[in-house]
Write an enzyme that holds these catalytic residues in place. Structure first.
Site, mmCIF file in Angstrom:
data_model
loop_
_atom_site.group_PDB
_atom_site.id
_atom_site.type_symbol
_atom_site.label_atom_id
_atom_site.label_comp_id
_atom_site.label_asym_id
_atom_site.label_seq_id
_atom_site.Cartn_x
_atom_site.Cartn_y
_atom_site.Cartn_z
ATOM 1 N N CYS A 17 -5.499 -23.752 -10.505
ATOM 2 C CA CYS A 17 -4.883 -25.075 -10.382
ATOM 3 C C CYS A 17 -3.579 -25.025 -9.600
ATOM 4 C CB CYS A 17 -4.661 -25.668 -11.769
ATOM 5 S SG CYS A 17 -6.209 -25.757 -12.657
ATOM 6 N N ARG A 26 -2.433 -12.525 -0.962
ATOM 7 C CA ARG A 26 -1.833 -12.426 0.371
ATOM 8 C C ARG A 26 -1.872 -13.731 1.173
ATOM 9 N NH1 ARG A 26 -3.402 -9.554 3.998
ATOM 10 N NH2 ARG A 26 -1.344 -9.008 4.768
ATOM 11 N N GLY A 68 4.483 1.311 7.454
ATOM 12 C CA GLY A 68 4.612 0.039 8.152
ATOM 13 C C GLY A 68 3.660 -0.213 9.290
ATOM 14 N N GLU A 116 5.132 7.539 5.196
ATOM 15 C CA GLU A 116 4.776 6.801 3.979
ATOM 16 C C GLU A 116 3.787 5.679 4.312
ATOM 17 O OE1 GLU A 116 8.645 5.304 2.857
ATOM 18 O OE2 GLU A 116 9.316 7.230 2.065
ATOM 19 N N PRO A 117 2.629 6.002 4.888
ATOM 20 C CA PRO A 117 1.698 4.929 5.231
ATOM 21 C C PRO A 117 0.980 4.405 3.995
ATOM 22 C CG PRO A 117 0.671 7.029 5.698
ATOM 23 C CD PRO A 117 2.060 7.334 5.181
ATOM 24 N N GLY A 118 0.815 3.112 3.919
ATOM 25 C CA GLY A 118 0.077 2.520 2.802
ATOM 26 C C GLY A 118 -1.088 1.725 3.344
ATOM 27 N N ARG A 119 -0.745 0.564 3.932
ATOM 28 C CA ARG A 119 -1.757 -0.353 4.452
ATOM 29 C C ARG A 119 -2.712 0.335 5.435
ATOM 30 N NH1 ARG A 119 -0.671 -5.830 4.774
ATOM 31 N NH2 ARG A 119 1.538 -5.342 4.570
ATOM 32 N N TYR A 134 1.833 -14.745 2.052
ATOM 33 C CA TYR A 134 2.278 -14.420 3.419
ATOM 34 C C TYR A 134 1.517 -15.194 4.480
ATOM 35 C CZ TYR A 134 3.295 -9.929 0.956
ATOM 36 O OH TYR A 134 3.682 -8.946 0.104
HETATM 37 C C1 PLP Z 1 5.742 -0.574 1.112
HETATM 38 C C2 PLP Z 1 6.397 0.659 1.590
HETATM 39 C C3 PLP Z 1 5.706 1.556 2.412
HETATM 40 C C4 PLP Z 1 4.316 1.310 2.909
HETATM 41 O O1 PLP Z 1 4.238 0.298 3.847
HETATM 42 P P1 PLP Z 1 2.858 0.009 4.607
HETATM 43 O O2 PLP Z 1 3.160 -1.145 5.460
HETATM 44 O O3 PLP Z 1 1.842 -0.276 3.573
HETATM 45 O O4 PLP Z 1 2.541 1.247 5.396
HETATM 46 C C5 PLP Z 1 6.346 2.731 2.765
HETATM 47 N N1 PLP Z 1 7.605 3.006 2.338
HETATM 48 C C6 PLP Z 1 8.298 2.162 1.558
HETATM 49 C C7 PLP Z 1 9.654 2.522 1.134
HETATM 50 C C8 PLP Z 1 7.719 0.963 1.149
HETATM 51 O O5 PLP Z 1 8.418 0.126 0.382
#
Ligand code: PLP
Length: 427
Positions: A345, A314, A239, A275-278, A318
């Protein structure tokens, strides 16, 4: 920091001119930087040096096998939310012991896959799911390692569509029911409680919500331990936000986030899971596109690109902001306000309104920055536009890591209903 910079008046990805990639693959195309992925992963892991910690990259942010393999090589684990993502993580070489499985709606086949692989932990989100998991593990004569994802009812700011930690959101075990859920799990023969999990949202740009959630869940962990549960891991989710607009958002860096988490969990003797993604993938990617036409409307100019909302949703989904830059720097100072749009379209197919950009003309190349996370993974084939290719850059090299399907490839999955086929009519 990102590795997409101007050199000699044109934009490069590391040491590769974006122009060269466009010439090879055509546009639109997603381009990822190995150096940026590695840097982000390193900075994040270093923020937790000295602590037992697993960084389980959130696969849904960018699930390309090339991206996963790059992170796997550096020791990353994976946070997966489907059987498909589990298959990707395993296929990219991420060890099953570093894989955590999140999501509110895991199916039996997905559970079976994960049990068979021997993943680290299931982040369970309901009692209904707990009982099904116990049953599946029983069939396989195993114990399923679990943590409950609890919903701490904390507001994470940001866009409402990416907030997940409020009581009204579908995610997690309701706060008032968390202890009872652990008591229930402890009675099941094929469940092994190993931890607690929380994830409050995405693109969070301040530390306060993280602090609130970690303190609240920290208190729960104490109570659970006092009740005899063996809580060995604390998954604090992902997050952490990234800067999309260099003019105004300055989210805390991984170092400040790391200091906070370490301080709040200092006396817990617990393995941390992230759990970092972004934060890992977002600024490691750009979307490269070409201007098809520039059109003067009644009172505004439109730059019509070959990329559209189906490639990068996005902004439509959002109201997200992406910095846009031309690939070739111009010597003139002329700028205009553009509505930057795609050819789909839908009025929602608008990337930016009244954006000040150097004067654009047909065939100019432009990039959308910060498109490495929730870009390609959210794309579709709306308007029968083929999914666009993905390219990975590494120094002066680049490699196509996902091909653009041909129109034949796309149509080959469809067929006429039997009653419209020639042979059927002949009978
Ligand atoms: C989407 C998600 C993440 C990653 O969130 P980011 O904002 O990309 O870091 C981590 N854990 C869970 C359970 C998610 O659904």
């Amino acid at each position: 920091m990102r590795h997409f910079n101007y050199k000699n008046g044109e934009l490069y990805a590391e040491d590769v001119p974006l122009r060269d990639i466009a010439a090879k693959t055509g546009t639109p195309v997603y381009i990822y930087s190995t150096a940026t992925l590695e840097r982000h992963f390193n900075v994040f892991t270093q923020a937790f040096a000295g602590r037992k910690a697993l960084v389980a990259y959130s696969v849904k942010a960018n699930s390309n096998l090339g991206v996963l393999a790059t992170l796997s090589k550096m020791g990353a684990g994976a946070d997966v939310v489907s059987g498909g993502e589990l298959a990707r993580a395993l296929s990219a070489g991420i060890p099953s012991t570093k894989i955590v499985f999140s999501g509110v709606g895991k199916t039996r086949p997905e559970m079976d896959m994960a049990l068979k692989a021997g993943i680290k932990v299931f982040n369970v989100e309901s009692l209904a799911e707990l009982h099904v998991l116990n049953e599946r593990a029983g069939v396989m004569k195993l114990k399923a390692p679990i943590a409950f994802r609890v919903n701490p009812d904390v507001s994470a700011g940001g866009h409402e569509k990416i907030s997940t930690g409020k009581a009204e959101n579908k995610f997690g075990i309701a706060w008032s029911r968390a202890q009872a859920a652990y008591a229930e799990a402890a009675k099941l023969p094929h469940i092994e409680i190993i931890g607690v999990d929380v994830h409050i949202g995405s693109q969070i740009t301040e530390l306060t919500p993280f602090k609130a959630a970690i303190e609240k869940v920290g208190g729960l962990i104490k109570r659970l331990r006092a009740q005899g549960h063996n809580i060995k891991s604390f998954d604090v989710g992902g997050g952490l936000g990234i800067p999309y607009n260099s003019d105004n958002d300055v989210p805390p860096g991984p170092d400040a986030y790391g200091r906070l988490v370490k301080q709040l969990t200092a006396d817990m003797e617990i393995e941390l899971i992230f759990e970092p993604g972004r934060m890992i993938a977002g600024n490691a990617g750009v979307l490269l596109s070409r201007v098809i036409y520039v059109k003067q409307g009644e009172d505004r100019k439109f730059a019509i690109l070959d990329a559209a909302m189906n490639d990068l949703i996005r902004p439509a989904l959002y109201d997200a902001y992406h910095e846009i830059e031309p690939v070739m720097q111009t010597t003139s100072d002329l700028r205009s306000l553009y509505d930057v749009v795609g050819p789909v379209c839908e009025t929602g197919d608008t990337f930016a309104k009244q954006r000040s950009l150097p004067d654009l003309k047909a065939d100019d190349l432009v990039v959308f920055h910060s498109a490495g996370a929730y870009g390609a993974v959210l794309s579709s084939q709306y308007n029968t536009r083929p999914l666009i290719p993905e390219v990975m850059v590494n120094g002066a090299e680049f490699s196509v890591i996902r091909q653009r399907p041909s129109l034949e490839d796309m149509l080959s999955l469809e067929s006429m209903p039997d009653w419209l086929s020639a042979t059927h009519n002949a009978v």
